[in-house]
Design a protein around this motif. Structure first.
Motif, mmCIF file in Angstrom:
data_model
loop_
_atom_site.group_PDB
_atom_site.id
_atom_site.type_symbol
_atom_site.label_atom_id
_atom_site.label_comp_id
_atom_site.label_asym_id
_atom_site.label_seq_id
_atom_site.Cartn_x
_atom_site.Cartn_y
_atom_site.Cartn_z
ATOM 1 N N ILE A 55 0.820 -1.213 0.000
ATOM 2 C CA ILE A 55 0.000 0.000 0.000
ATOM 3 C C ILE A 55 0.855 1.264 0.000
ATOM 4 O O ILE A 55 0.464 2.285 -0.556
ATOM 5 N N SER A 56 2.052 1.220 0.575
ATOM 6 C CA SER A 56 2.920 2.398 0.593
ATOM 7 C C SER A 56 3.342 2.831 -0.809
ATOM 8 O O SER A 56 3.672 3.993 -1.028
ATOM 9 N N GLU A 57 3.329 1.901 -1.769
ATOM 10 C CA GLU A 57 3.666 2.245 -3.146
ATOM 11 C C GLU A 57 2.618 3.166 -3.774
ATOM 12 O O GLU A 57 2.863 3.800 -4.781
ATOM 13 N N PHE A 58 1.436 3.227 -3.171
ATOM 14 C CA PHE A 58 0.353 4.060 -3.681
ATOM 15 C C PHE A 58 0.266 5.410 -2.970
ATOM 16 O O PHE A 58 -0.699 6.134 -3.118
ATOM 17 N N ARG A 59 1.273 5.737 -2.170
ATOM 18 C CA ARG A 59 1.279 6.990 -1.404
ATOM 19 C C ARG A 59 1.185 8.191 -2.351
ATOM 20 O O ARG A 59 1.852 8.247 -3.377
ATOM 21 N N ASN A 60 0.361 9.147 -1.982
ATOM 22 C CA ASN A 60 0.265 10.394 -2.725
ATOM 23 C C ASN A 60 1.625 11.083 -2.679
ATOM 24 O O ASN A 60 2.230 11.197 -1.615
ATOM 25 N N THR A 61 2.105 11.526 -3.824
ATOM 26 C CA THR A 61 3.457 12.086 -3.895
ATOM 27 C C THR A 61 3.612 13.399 -3.118
ATOM 28 O O THR A 61 4.728 13.792 -2.805
ATOM 29 N N ALA A 62 2.522 14.056 -2.780
ATOM 30 C CA ALA A 62 2.600 15.309 -2.035
ATOM 31 C C ALA A 62 2.592 15.090 -0.516
ATOM 32 O O ALA A 62 2.609 16.047 0.244
ATOM 33 N N THR A 63 2.570 13.844 -0.083
ATOM 34 C CA THR A 63 2.555 13.556 1.351
ATOM 35 C C THR A 63 3.933 13.126 1.836
ATOM 36 O O THR A 63 4.772 12.687 1.062
ATOM 37 N N GLN A 64 4.128 13.245 3.122
ATOM 38 C CA GLN A 64 5.378 12.826 3.761
ATOM 39 C C GLN A 64 5.374 11.313 3.960
ATOM 40 O O GLN A 64 4.316 10.721 4.158
ATOM 41 N N PRO A 65 6.540 10.672 3.940
ATOM 42 C CA PRO A 65 6.610 9.224 4.165
ATOM 43 C C PRO A 65 6.033 8.796 5.519
ATOM 44 O O PRO A 65 5.609 7.662 5.679
ATOM 45 N N SER A 66 5.988 9.704 6.459
ATOM 46 C CA SER A 66 5.448 9.378 7.785
ATOM 47 C C SER A 66 3.922 9.427 7.831
ATOM 48 O O SER A 66 3.311 8.946 8.787
ATOM 49 N N GLU A 67 3.274 10.000 6.792
ATOM 50 C CA GLU A 67 1.821 10.100 6.780
ATOM 51 C C GLU A 67 1.193 8.772 6.367
ATOM 52 O O GLU A 67 1.696 8.081 5.478
ATOM 53 N N GLU A 68 0.086 8.449 7.012
ATOM 54 C CA GLU A 68 -0.605 7.189 6.756
ATOM 55 C C GLU A 68 -1.251 7.172 5.375
ATOM 56 O O GLU A 68 -1.812 8.160 4.921
ATOM 57 N N VAL A 69 -1.177 6.015 4.734
ATOM 58 C CA VAL A 69 -1.937 5.719 3.521
ATOM 59 C C VAL A 69 -2.913 4.635 3.942
ATOM 60 O O VAL A 69 -2.521 3.636 4.538
ATOM 61 N N SER A 70 -4.204 4.824 3.665
ATOM 62 C CA SER A 70 -5.163 3.795 4.078
ATOM 63 C C SER A 70 -6.368 3.738 3.149
ATOM 64 O O SER A 70 -6.677 4.688 2.442
ATOM 65 N N ILE A 71 -6.988 2.574 3.178
ATOM 66 C CA ILE A 71 -8.218 2.317 2.429
ATOM 67 C C ILE A 71 -9.175 1.645 3.393
ATOM 68 O O ILE A 71 -8.818 0.652 4.029
ATOM 69 N N GLU A 72 -10.378 2.179 3.514
ATOM 70 C CA GLU A 72 -11.407 1.553 4.337
ATOM 71 C C GLU A 72 -12.633 1.307 3.461
ATOM 72 O O GLU A 72 -13.047 2.182 2.712
ATOM 73 N N VAL A 73 -13.179 0.115 3.568
ATOM 74 C CA VAL A 73 -14.348 -0.272 2.781
ATOM 75 C C VAL A 73 -15.432 -0.751 3.732
ATOM 76 O O VAL A 73 -15.166 -1.536 4.643
ATOM 77 N N LYS A 74 -16.655 -0.275 3.494
ATOM 78 C CA LYS A 74 -17.798 -0.781 4.251
ATOM 79 C C LYS A 74 -18.682 -1.575 3.303
ATOM 80 O O LYS A 74 -19.097 -1.068 2.264
ATOM 81 N N ILE A 75 -18.929 -2.835 3.658
ATOM 82 C CA ILE A 75 -19.825 -3.695 2.894
ATOM 83 C C ILE A 75 -21.150 -3.715 3.637
ATOM 84 O O ILE A 75 -21.180 -3.922 4.852
ATOM 85 N N THR A 76 -22.242 -3.520 2.923
ATOM 86 C CA THR A 76 -23.561 -3.442 3.540
ATOM 87 C C THR A 76 -24.494 -4.459 2.902
ATOM 88 O O THR A 76 -24.391 -4.761 1.721
ATOM 89 N N SER A 77 -25.402 -4.971 3.700
ATOM 90 C CA SER A 77 -26.443 -5.859 3.198
ATOM 91 C C SER A 77 -27.773 -5.449 3.808
ATOM 92 O O SER A 77 -27.846 -5.121 4.987
ATOM 93 N N ASP A 78 -28.802 -5.463 2.977
ATOM 94 C CA ASP A 78 -30.148 -5.184 3.478
ATOM 95 C C ASP A 78 -30.786 -6.450 4.025
ATOM 96 O O ASP A 78 -31.834 -6.405 4.636
ATOM 97 N N SER A 79 -30.154 -7.578 3.771
ATOM 98 C CA SER A 79 -30.684 -8.849 4.264
ATOM 99 C C SER A 79 -29.890 -9.276 5.493
ATOM 100 O O SER A 79 -28.998 -8.579 5.949
ATOM 101 N N TYR A 80 -30.204 -10.436 5.994
ATOM 102 C CA TYR A 80 -29.507 -10.948 7.158
ATOM 103 C C TYR A 80 -28.168 -11.516 6.694
ATOM 104 O O TYR A 80 -28.086 -12.623 6.204
ATOM 105 N N MET A 81 -27.123 -10.713 6.796
ATOM 106 C CA MET A 81 -25.830 -11.049 6.229
ATOM 107 C C MET A 81 -25.202 -12.341 6.744
ATOM 108 O O MET A 81 -24.531 -13.028 5.984
ATOM 109 N N PRO A 82 -25.372 -12.737 7.980
ATOM 110 C CA PRO A 82 -24.742 -13.991 8.388
ATOM 111 C C PRO A 82 -25.120 -15.172 7.502
ATOM 112 O O PRO A 82 -24.298 -16.044 7.262
ATOM 113 N N ASP A 83 -26.357 -15.207 6.994
ATOM 114 C CA ASP A 83 -26.738 -16.274 6.076
ATOM 115 C C ASP A 83 -25.897 -16.220 4.806
ATOM 116 O O ASP A 83 -25.451 -17.239 4.292
#
Length: 171
Positions: A55-83
């Motif tokens: 993931i560090s290879e995708f760092r924005n070039t305008a940021t410092q190496p000490s700044e975090e690079v992250s991706i967060e994804v939320k998966i949602t279901s309208d049904s009962y997801m455990p099934d």
């Protein structure tokens, strides 16, 4: 089941934190060249794709190496997801661990995943940069749960068709 939210931080052309919300069904990304459409797809592929990414290879070039690079994804279901999860990962020993990290509301269920350039120490087990973390409502933190990568990748199959590709041949 669908991706309802994507949060990227210092990823490729996106400096700082950027939040994208998606609706159930088909969502379209459109815009001029070089505005970040492919970066959004790259972020999703980092979490669910079959390739290993640093993931560090995708760092924005305008940021410092000490700044975090992250991706967060939320998966949602309208049904009962455990099934749904049971059907997808029924043969995996880690299905119980994933079920324990499902967030439930009255009408929806969610799973939140994160990849970061930072090491995370939640007390039980620390994580290395780039490992898939899953949110725990109980600890109010993202945790490194051993062996969740493979079953979580089965939750969403990424099919990326670029403008210069034939959709018929890719499908």
């Amino acid at each position: 089941m669908y991706i309802s939210e994507l949060v990227i931080k210092n990823f490729k052309g996106y400096k700082g934190t950027h939040n994208f919300k998606f609706k159930k069904g088909v969502n379209y990304l459109s815009g001029s060249n070089n505005v970040g459409k492919s970066s959004i797809l790259d972020a999703i592929e980092c979490v669910f794709g079959n390739k290993k990414f640093n993931i560090s290879e995708f760092r924005n070039t305008a940021t410092q190496p000490s700044e975090e690079v992250s991706i967060e994804v939320k998966i949602t279901s309208d049904s009962y997801m455990p099934d749904v999860i049971d059907k997808i990962i029924e043969n995996n020993a880690n299905s119980t661990k994933i079920k324990n990290h499902i967030l439930r509301t009255y009408t929806k269920t969610h799973i939140r995943l994160k990849i970061t350039s930072e090491s995370i120490n939640t007390g039980k087990k620390s994580s290395k940069p780039g490992e898939v973390l899953i949110y725990s409502e109980k600890s109010n933190a993202f945790e490194n749960v051993t062996g969740i990568d493979a079953p979580l990748k089965k939750l969403l199959d990424v099919l990326r068709i670029n403008a210069n590709q034939s959709a018929d041949s890719e499908i």
